[in-house]
Scaffold this motif. Structure first.
Motif, short mmCIF file in Angstrom:
data_model
loop_
_atom_site.label_atom_id
_atom_site.label_comp_id
_atom_site.label_asym_id
_atom_site.label_seq_id
_atom_site.Cartn_x
_atom_site.Cartn_y
_atom_site.Cartn_z
N MET A 76 29.14 1.61 -93.19
CA MET A 76 30.13 2.65 -93.39
C MET A 76 30.14 3.12 -94.84
N VAL A 77 29.92 2.19 -95.77
CA VAL A 77 29.88 2.56 -97.19
C VAL A 77 28.75 3.56 -97.45
N ALA A 78 27.62 3.40 -96.74
CA ALA A 78 26.54 4.38 -96.87
C ALA A 78 27.02 5.77 -96.44
N GLY A 79 27.82 5.82 -95.38
CA GLY A 79 28.41 7.09 -94.97
C GLY A 79 29.40 7.61 -95.99
N PHE A 80 30.15 6.70 -96.63
CA PHE A 80 31.08 7.11 -97.68
C PHE A 80 30.37 7.90 -98.77
N THR A 81 29.15 7.47 -99.11
CA THR A 81 28.40 8.12 -100.18
C THR A 81 28.11 9.58 -99.83
N ILE A 82 27.70 9.84 -98.59
CA ILE A 82 27.47 11.21 -98.15
C ILE A 82 28.79 11.99 -98.17
N PRO A 218 24.09 -16.53 -91.87
CA PRO A 218 24.40 -15.55 -90.83
C PRO A 218 25.38 -14.48 -91.30
N TYR A 219 26.10 -14.76 -92.39
CA TYR A 219 27.09 -13.81 -92.89
C TYR A 219 26.43 -12.54 -93.44
N ALA A 220 25.14 -12.61 -93.77
CA ALA A 220 24.48 -11.51 -94.48
C ALA A 220 23.95 -10.43 -93.54
N ARG A 221 24.28 -10.48 -92.27
CA ARG A 221 23.79 -9.44 -91.36
C ARG A 221 24.34 -8.08 -91.80
N LEU A 222 23.43 -7.13 -91.99
CA LEU A 222 23.80 -5.84 -92.56
C LEU A 222 23.81 -4.71 -91.53
N PHE A 223 22.76 -4.63 -90.70
CA PHE A 223 22.62 -3.52 -89.76
C PHE A 223 22.81 -3.99 -88.32
N VAL A 224 23.36 -3.11 -87.50
CA VAL A 224 23.49 -3.35 -86.07
C VAL A 224 22.80 -2.18 -85.36
N PHE A 225 21.54 -2.42 -84.94
CA PHE A 225 20.77 -1.40 -84.23
C PHE A 225 20.60 -1.73 -82.74
N ASP A 226 20.83 -3.00 -82.39
CA ASP A 226 20.49 -3.45 -81.03
C ASP A 226 21.57 -3.18 -80.00
N ASP A 227 22.76 -2.76 -80.43
CA ASP A 227 23.85 -2.54 -79.48
C ASP A 227 24.56 -1.23 -79.82
N PRO A 228 24.08 -0.11 -79.30
CA PRO A 228 24.68 1.19 -79.65
C PRO A 228 26.12 1.34 -79.17
N ARG A 232 30.46 -1.58 -84.22
CA ARG A 232 29.84 -1.77 -85.53
C ARG A 232 28.37 -1.37 -85.53
N SER A 233 27.95 -0.57 -84.57
CA SER A 233 26.57 -0.09 -84.58
C SER A 233 26.36 0.85 -85.75
N PHE A 234 25.12 0.92 -86.24
CA PHE A 234 24.83 1.68 -87.45
C PHE A 234 25.23 3.15 -87.33
N GLY A 235 24.79 3.79 -86.26
CA GLY A 235 25.06 5.21 -86.11
C GLY A 235 26.54 5.53 -86.13
N LYS A 236 27.33 4.74 -85.39
CA LYS A 236 28.75 5.01 -85.30
C LYS A 236 29.45 4.79 -86.64
N MET A 237 29.08 3.72 -87.35
CA MET A 237 29.75 3.42 -88.60
C MET A 237 29.32 4.39 -89.71
#
Length: 483
Positions: A76-82, A218-228, A232-237
């Motif tokens: 989501m922070v990446a989206g904040f930048t845009i 396991p806390y460092a998981r950054l992207f969620v691509f496997d469950d649209p 918390r999927s990447f596209g939605k966030m």
């Protein structure tokens, strides 16, 4: 930390806060209260804006969320930048060109007074409730750490907290808020850095080794691509982050009042771009800290609270770290909450006057100052009343409901501005309030229907559906006989 240590820390911070606010507010007139006189240097505003969006809730919630969500918040922070780029290069030039004091004056010029006041009313509702809720959170923490052990009732705690916020913003307004935000940013960064350094030292582990353990955990998981379908999927966030930033910063009187205190639009743009970079770094550090807090608890056998919001406090204050870490945590929590509430009270005062007082631009300096003081005090009383309501008349489920309801209110604001800037379509303005009320209702219904029939869970992108329904409603009420 003992209750007296916490109380002394808070008292010293409040004294420093009032000193900074007094110096900033000396000889402040109405222009200084509402816009800082548009004379504040952009780099000071940028430093203030690093911590400005981070309330006490953010300060404790982001690290505490790591156990359940990892680092996925950075999507989501990446989206904040845009979103910051849109604010800087679309909204800022418009607001400076129109020389608005309240952002919602734009709606008056584009549509009319009814739309203007509808947008402002949605802002006033959401910001008043959220400000009260954020102050309520810090009141709870202070009640647990200080007031209950010393026999101080919650009512005294709440009244004093609101009085502090009212007192330091009463004279200087935005000018005081910017400088106290600078103080808040420094306190927040000090608390963050002290904890990041102290945890590896307490474990006898080099900082670089500790960071390596964090990245391998396991806390460092950054992207969620496997469950649209995941919230918390990447596209939605990512997409939600863009529009949430535009709505809750670019179209929020509270956030933009600081940006518009810069002398020129170019200065404001520089401030926004630097802020975007710095906020991304700070949020990433908060997430790193969250992972370190959980790793520390695992290695030391420290029992953590069930709720993630209490993890940072438990480790900083009662986790066996040096006293300075606990002191800086209290400073970070209190400063972020007081600063957020102070800026919100200033923005609410500005919006109430410029959006609802029809003769504001014809008033002389003395008359406007008297009106400002009355509105400022009444809003402080309203916030205090809501804090009492949360404490004595609301359980946790009701408070969570308040957060969800307030989350709907920015969608109509986003829809109004998007429609106004992207089209020149005239509308039948008397129907605007109904459209803005029906849009959140339609969004809530869509959320329930999709979840029940398809399993699709609308997450942070709910604001998009909310804005879309507003735009559809505005298209329905357009004046078809006019070009």
């Amino acid at each position: 930390m003992t209750p007296f240590t916490v109380l002394l820390t808070v008292a010293l911070y409040v004294a420093l806060l009032f000193t900074v606010a007094w110096r900033a507010g000396r000889r402040a007139d109405n222009a200084a209260f509402f816009t800082g006189g548009r004379r504040i240097r952009w780099y000071w505003v940028a430093l203030a804006m690093i911590g400005a969006p981070m309330s006490g809730v953010t300060f404790v919630s982001v690290p505490g969320s790591v156990a359940a969500d990892g680092f996925t918040y950075m999507q989501m922070v990446a989206g904040f930048t845009i979103g910051q780029l849109i604010v800087a290069y679309v909204l800022v030039p418009t607001f400076y060109r129109l020389k608005v004091v309240s952002l919602y004056e734009y709606l008056d010029r584009r549509f009319g007074i009814r739309t203007h006041r509808t947008g402002a009313a949605f802002f006033l509702l959401s910001k008043t409730v959220l400000s009260a809720l954020k102050l309520y959170v810090v009141c709870i923490v202070l009640q647990q750490l200080v007031c209950t052990p010393l026999g101080i009732p919650f009512a005294v705690n709440a009244v004093l907290t609101v009085l502090f916020v009212w007192g330091y913003t009463r004279r200087g307004g935005v000018r005081s808020v910017v400088w106290t935000d600078v103080l808040q940013t420094l306190c927040l960064l000090a608390a963050l850095v002290s904890a990041l350094i102290a945890i590896p030292r307490a474990l006898g582990t080099p900082l670089t080794t500790m960071l390596g353990e964090v990245l391998e955990s396991p806390y460092a998981r950054l992207f969620v691509f496997d469950d649209p379908l995941s919230v918390r999927s990447f596209g939605k966030m990512f997409v939600a982050g863009i529009f949430i930033l535009v709505a809750m910063t670019g179209l929020d009187q509270d956030m933009m009042q600081r940006n518009l205190s810069c002398p020129t639009a170019r200065d404001s743009q520089r401030n926004i771009l630097l802020t975007a970079l710095c906020q991304a770094v700070v949020i990433q550090l908060l997430l790193m800290l969250g992972a370190m807090l959980y790793l520390y608890a695992d290695k030391t056998g420290l029992t953590l609270p069930d709720k993630g919001d209490g993890v940072f406090a438990a480790v900083a204050v009662h986790g066996g770290l040096p006293l300075i870490v606990g002191i800086l945590f209290v400073l970070g929590l209190v400063s972020s909450t007081y600063s957020t509430a102070g800026s919100a009270l200033t923005a609410l005062t500005t919006s109430s006057i410029y959006d609802f007082a029809h003769d504001v631009r014809r008033r002389d300096e003395k008359s406007l100052r008297q009106l400002r003081h009355r509105v400022h005090a009444l809003l402080a009383v309203a916030i205090a009343a809501l804090i009492f309501l949360f404490e004595y008349g609301a359980g946790d489920s009701v408070i969570n409901l308040v957060y969800r309801v307030v989350g709907f209110t920015y969608g109509p604001i986003l829809g109004l501005f998007a429609f106004g800037m992207a089209t020149r379509i005239p509308i039948r303005e008397r129907w605007v309030p109904a459209v803005c009320l029906l849009a959140p209702a339609a969004s809530a219904l869509l959320q329930e229907v999709l979840l029940r029939w398809t399993g699709y869970a609308i997450g942070f992108e709910l604001i998009l559906y909310n804005a879309l329904f507003t735009i559809i409603g505005l298209l329905i009420i357009q004046k078809r006989n006019e070009k």
